[in-house]
Design an enzyme around this catalytic site. Sequence first.
Site, PDB file in Angstrom:
ATOM      1  N   ALA A  10      34.756  -7.411  -5.323  1.00 20.09           N
ATOM      2  CA  ALA A  10      33.517  -6.733  -5.722  1.00 20.09           C
ATOM      3  C   ALA A  10      32.513  -6.511  -4.579  1.00 20.09           C
ATOM      4  CB  ALA A  10      32.861  -7.501  -6.873  1.00 20.09           C
ATOM      5  N   CYS A  42      37.727  -9.142 -13.807  1.00 19.84           N
ATOM      6  CA  CYS A  42      37.187  -9.271 -15.166  1.00 19.84           C
ATOM      7  C   CYS A  42      38.201  -8.836 -16.223  1.00 19.84           C
ATOM      8  CB  CYS A  42      35.939  -8.422 -15.343  1.00 19.84           C
ATOM      9  SG  CYS A  42      34.667  -8.758 -14.134  1.00 19.84           S
ATOM     10  N   GLY A 113      33.983 -15.168  -2.689  1.00 24.13           N
ATOM     11  CA  GLY A 113      34.056 -15.468  -4.101  1.00 24.13           C
ATOM     12  C   GLY A 113      33.929 -16.946  -4.407  1.00 24.13           C
ATOM     13  N   THR A 290      22.415 -14.845   5.923  1.00 23.56           N
ATOM     14  CA  THR A 290      22.528 -16.305   5.933  1.00 23.56           C
ATOM     15  C   THR A 290      21.634 -16.870   7.032  1.00 23.56           C
ATOM     16  OG1 THR A 290      24.296 -16.388   7.571  1.00 23.56           O
ATOM     17  CG2 THR A 290      24.958 -16.027   5.277  1.00 23.56           C
ATOM     18  N   PRO A 293      21.668 -14.987  11.786  1.00 23.97           N
ATOM     19  CA  PRO A 293      21.174 -13.617  11.557  1.00 23.97           C
ATOM     20  C   PRO A 293      22.255 -12.542  11.581  1.00 23.97           C
ATOM     21  CG  PRO A 293      20.450 -14.480  13.703  1.00 23.97           C
ATOM     22  CD  PRO A 293      21.054 -15.637  12.958  1.00 23.97           C
ATOM     23  N   GLY A 299      27.923 -12.234  -3.444  1.00 25.18           N
ATOM     24  CA  GLY A 299      28.830 -12.484  -4.551  1.00 25.18           C
ATOM     25  C   GLY A 299      28.802 -13.912  -5.069  1.00 25.18           C
ATOM     26  N   ASP A 300      29.914 -14.320  -5.643  1.00 30.06           N
ATOM     27  CA  ASP A 300      29.984 -15.625  -6.305  1.00 30.06           C
ATOM     28  C   ASP A 300      29.783 -16.784  -5.338  1.00 30.06           C
ATOM     29  OD1 ASP A 300      30.696 -13.953  -8.343  1.00 30.06           O
ATOM     30  OD2 ASP A 300      32.665 -14.837  -8.714  1.00 30.06           O
TER      31      ASP A 300
END
Lengths: 561, 561
Positions: A10, A42, A113, A290, A293, A299-300
Site C-alpha cells: 500500500a 485486505c 508493514g 523519521t 532526515p 503504513g502499518d
Amino acid sequence: MKVIIVGGVAGGASCAARLRRLDEKAEILMVERGPYVSYANCGLPYHIGGSIENESSLLVATEQMFRVMFNVDCRTNCEVVGINSKQKTVELKNHLTGTISTEKYDKLLLSPGAAPVRPPLKGIDLPGIFSVRTVPDARKIREWLDRDNDHSVGNPFTGNDTVSKPKQAVVIGGGFIGLEMVENLIERGLEVTLIEKLNQVMPPLDHEMAILVERYLTKHGAKVELSDGVAGFRKPENHALEVLTDSGKVHLADIVIMAIGVRPETELAKMAGIEIGKLGGIRVDEHMRTSDPDIFAVGDAVEVKNFVTGEWALIPLAGPANRQGRIVADVIAGRDSKFRGTQGTSICKLFDAAIAQTGVSEKQLIGLGDKDYEKIYIYPNSHAGYYPGTKMLVIKLLFRKSNGLVLGAQVLGEDGVPKRIDSFAMAIQMGCTIYDLEEAELCYAPPFGSGKDPVNFAGMVAANILRGDMPVCHWDSADKGFLLDVRNPQEIAVESVPGAVNIPLPELRKRLGELPRDREILIICRSAVRAYFATRILMQNGFKARNISGGMLARSHSGTN
Amino acid sequence: MKVIIVGGVAGGASCAARLRRLDEKAEILMVERGPYVSYANCGLPYHIGGSIENESSLLVATEQMFRVMFNVDCRTNCEVVGINSKQKTVELKNHLTGTISTEKYDKLLLSPGAAPVRPPLKGIDLPGIFSVRTVPDARKIREWLDRDNDHSVGNPFTGNDTVSKPKQAVVIGGGFIGLEMVENLIERGLEVTLIEKLNQVMPPLDHEMAILVERYLTKHGAKVELSDGVAGFRKPENHALEVLTDSGKVHLADIVIMAIGVRPETELAKMAGIEIGKLGGIRVDEHMRTSDPDIFAVGDAVEVKNFVTGEWALIPLAGPANRQGRIVADVIAGRDSKFRGTQGTSICKLFDAAIAQTGVSEKQLIGLGDKDYEKIYIYPNSHAGYYPGTKMLVIKLLFRKSNGLVLGAQVLGEDGVPKRIDSFAMAIQMGCTIYDLEEAELCYAPPFGSGKDPVNFAGMVAANILRGDMPVCHWDSADKGFLLDVRNPQEIAVESVPGAVNIPLPELRKRLGELPRDREILIICRSAVRAYFATRILMQNGFKARNISGGMLARSHSGTN
C-alpha cells in the site's frame, strides 16, 4: 536523486507511483521481499473463503506495470538485509539468486508493514497453524483446506470421502482479520470456534457494542470463547490439532488461524538507528520523516497521531497508508504536504452486517481520563420503515459535553452502515458539532434513508441532552432513581425491568399524581423515544426526570441485565 | 397560547410533535384537509408499484396518535377556507359534516405543501389521467391498474383476459416522481413511455449526467421522449387514451401519470395577505416567519435559500420540511432556531441504480454567471475491484477554481451511491475544500470501498488541477489541440477519436519526439487515469499538455460524439 522504497504494497507502491508523477527524472527503486507488489491483502480472507475466486484478482498492480508505466525499478523477492544510514546505503538480497548487492540512496522510504503476532507458544509451528498476511499465506491455507487430513484416515466410524477435508477450525483473535476469517471459514462449511483473550471481540468497539457482534457471530454458527488465551497446541497422531487455552479447555481443530494482531516491522528501522515510539512503531513527524532526515516511513510500521485525541496510535489501515505514501512522495519532491493524523475510521463485513467506527471510543476516553463527554445509543431504521428491507441500525455517538463536538461513532447493522459512518467520519474531520448533525442534509428517498436520517436523529438526541431538554442516564446508574416504564402492558409482559412502575405514555398526563416529587424519575421505553416524550411531560410538570438512553434496546446489550 | 397548524404531513406534523415537547401547556390544533396526517407521500410510487403492499404501511402516525401521545387536537378532512390575519382567526370546514367553524389563533403555521401542476390541456380531466400526491391518489391509480379496460372489450385480435388490464402507460415529466413512476409501472409489467418537455430527465442533474439516466431508462425498457411537451388528450371509444404532443406525435395509453412538477399551495397565504416570493412560494425569514409576524410557513409551499448560492429556491423535499417544522416549534416556544437553507441533497432509486446530487449543478452556476468553478468527471469502482459486486460509479464534482471549495456533486451508480453523496453533502455543509476530500478518512473494507475512496479520488483529481499538476480540458473544447490517445491499440480498435494520434502510455517516454512542441497536447485514455500519467510525463518534458477530464467514459455521455 535516488529514492529507495522498501516494501511494495500500500504505502510504498503509492509513494512510488506518485513520486514518478511529480519527478520524471528521479531514480526510483522499489524492493519487496515477497513475490508480489501492490497486492490486495485486505482481500485475502475472501480469497480463502472463495468469494474472490482467483488469486490473480488480488494483484492490483504488477512488477511489470511499475517498470513500464512508472519507470520504477521494481524488484520482488528482494529483501533489505542491511541499512547504513551514515553511508546512505542499503544491502539487498535477491531471494531467487541469493545475490547480495549494495545500493546508495538519497532518500529512503520504509514501508515494511506489520507482521502477525506469533507468540512462542508450545506447538506454534505445527502444520495447520496459519497467519493471514500475504498471498502465499492465503494459498497455503486454501491448499490446506482442500487437502485430505491425515488424522481422519483409518477412522473406523467415518467414511474417508466426506470427512477427510478440514471441518473444524479455531480462529484465535477477534479483531478484523479474525472476524473476517470466522465468516469465510463458516462460508466454506467449517465449524468455527473463535478464541479471544480480551472480554470482547473487535477491540475498536466499546464493550457493550461488541456484545452485539458476539451474539451475531453465535447466531451465524460460530462458537465464541472470550476472556481465554491460547496456552499451546498439540497434535496427537491420527487426530486433529488440539488448541489448549489458559482456562484449561481443549478445542479440536483441523486448521488454526492466528489473528491476534500485528506488530510493526521495525527491524529495518533498528538497523538504521532511527527512533522507535513507545507503542513499538517507527516514530515519524507530520511529513512522515523519521529521526533520520533522509529516511521516511509509512503504513502499518509507523505510529501516527490520533486526530481526535492527539495521542500516538498504531492504526494498521490501508487508507492512511496510501495517503502517507503520497505525502512522502510530495515531501521528497519538495512539497509541504502533511499527514493530519488518523481518526481510525474502519468497517468490517460480517455475514450480512457491517461493523464500523470512527473517531474515539468511550474506553479510549476513559483511558485518557477524559470526563468531558456524553454518549447516546439510538436504534433507528436504516431507511424508511415502510419500504421493504429496512433493518435496525445500532448507533453509539460520543460527543463533548462542554461544546457538542462530535468525538466518535460506532455503527452496526445489516443495511446502511457505510452511509452513516462516512457521514460521521466527515463530520469528525471537519470539527462538526452535534448541532451540525441535526442540520445535516443527507440523501433521502424511501429505499435509502428517512426524512430525518439516523445521523440527524443522533444529532437531535444529543442536542436535546446538551440543551437541557432531556437529561439522560445510562443503565449502569439506573438503580439510583425511581424507575418509570412508559411502554404498553403488552410490551412489559414480554420483558420488564424489576422494580419499574408502569404508566403507559398515553395515560401519563392523567396519572402524574402517582409519581414521586422528591426523587429523580428514570424513564424507560423500548428505544427511548416515548421515554423522551415522557421526560418532557414530567419536566414541564415540575418533576425531576431522566431518560434512560437507548431504552430496553440498550439494556439488552448493556451487560447490566 | 393557541397554535393552529394547517397541514398535517411532514412539516406540520413535525412542528406539532416538537411544540408539544417544548410546551406542555400550549393549545395545539392541527388540521388536515385530507383523510390522513403524517403519511409517507414519498412511498406512494412504491405502493402503486406493489413493493409496499399495504396502504396502511404508509400511515406513519395517525390522528389518534397525535391526540393521545401529543395532546394535539388533530382534525382530518378539515380544511381552512378562510384566514383573517387581523382578527387572527381561521375558518374551518369539516368535509364530513359540511360544518364551518371559526377558531382564533395566537400563532398560525401554514404547511399546505405543493400541488401537482395540472395544466389546462384539452382532455386533462379524462378518466385514466392521474397525479401522484396523496394516499387516495395512489388508491385510485391502483384501482385503475387492476380494473378491466373498456376499450379492449370486443377487440377481435386479442383475448379479453390478458389484455383487459392496462398495459400501456405514459408518464409525463421526468423528475423524481416521474422516474419513480416509470420504474414502478414497468415493475408492474406495463409498457411505459416517458414524455419530458425539457431536453433531459431529472432536472437537478446536469445535462450530460442525465444522458446516462436516459440510457438506463431505455435499457430497462422505458421509451423516453425528450424535448416534447404534451398538447392534449383524446379518448376514442373502445380505444386507449391518446396523448398528443407538441411535435405532433400520438402515444397510446391505458393510464397517464402527470408528474410535471409541483406548485406551492399559496391560496391560504394569499387569503392571509402575506408576501409571496418571485418563484411563487411563500416568503419566509430564517425563522420560517412570513411577512405576518404571527404566521409561519414551512415545507413545499415556501421559498428557501440555497445554502451554496444564497439564491431563493423551491426545494420540495421531506428532510428540509421536517427540519423547518421543528424550527417553527422552537421559535414559537421562544427559542432562536434558524433554518440554514438547503443544499438540495436528493437521491432517486431507479431499478438497481441510484441517482443523487447535492449542492449546485453546473447549469445553476452558469445561470448565475458564475465562472469561478472547475469540474471533473471520475468513474471509480464502488468498492475494491477484486471483491464481487463492484459497479462503476459516475461522479461529477464542481468546485471553486479560486479556493477549492466544494460546490456540488452528482453521483450515479448501482452500488455505493448513498455513501458518497452523503460524504459530499456533509463536506458542503461544513465548507470543505477539495483538499479536505483528499484527506477524508472514510470507511474501507473490500465489500464497501477502496483504500482510496471515490471521494478521496475526486479530491485528488480536483487538487491535481488546482495545484497545476494536471491542466484539464473537457470534450467540448477538445477540438482545440493536438489529440493524443495513450490507450492500447486493442482499446482503440473498439472505439477511437477521429484525428487522435495513438502512443500507448508504456511507449510514451521513448516516443516524445513524435509530439509537437508548439501545440497544446490534449490527452485521451479510458477514464483519464493513464492520461494523467501521460500529462505528467509530457509536462515534465517541456510539452504543453492537458488531460481530457473523464476520458472516453466522459466522451460517451458528453453529447459531443
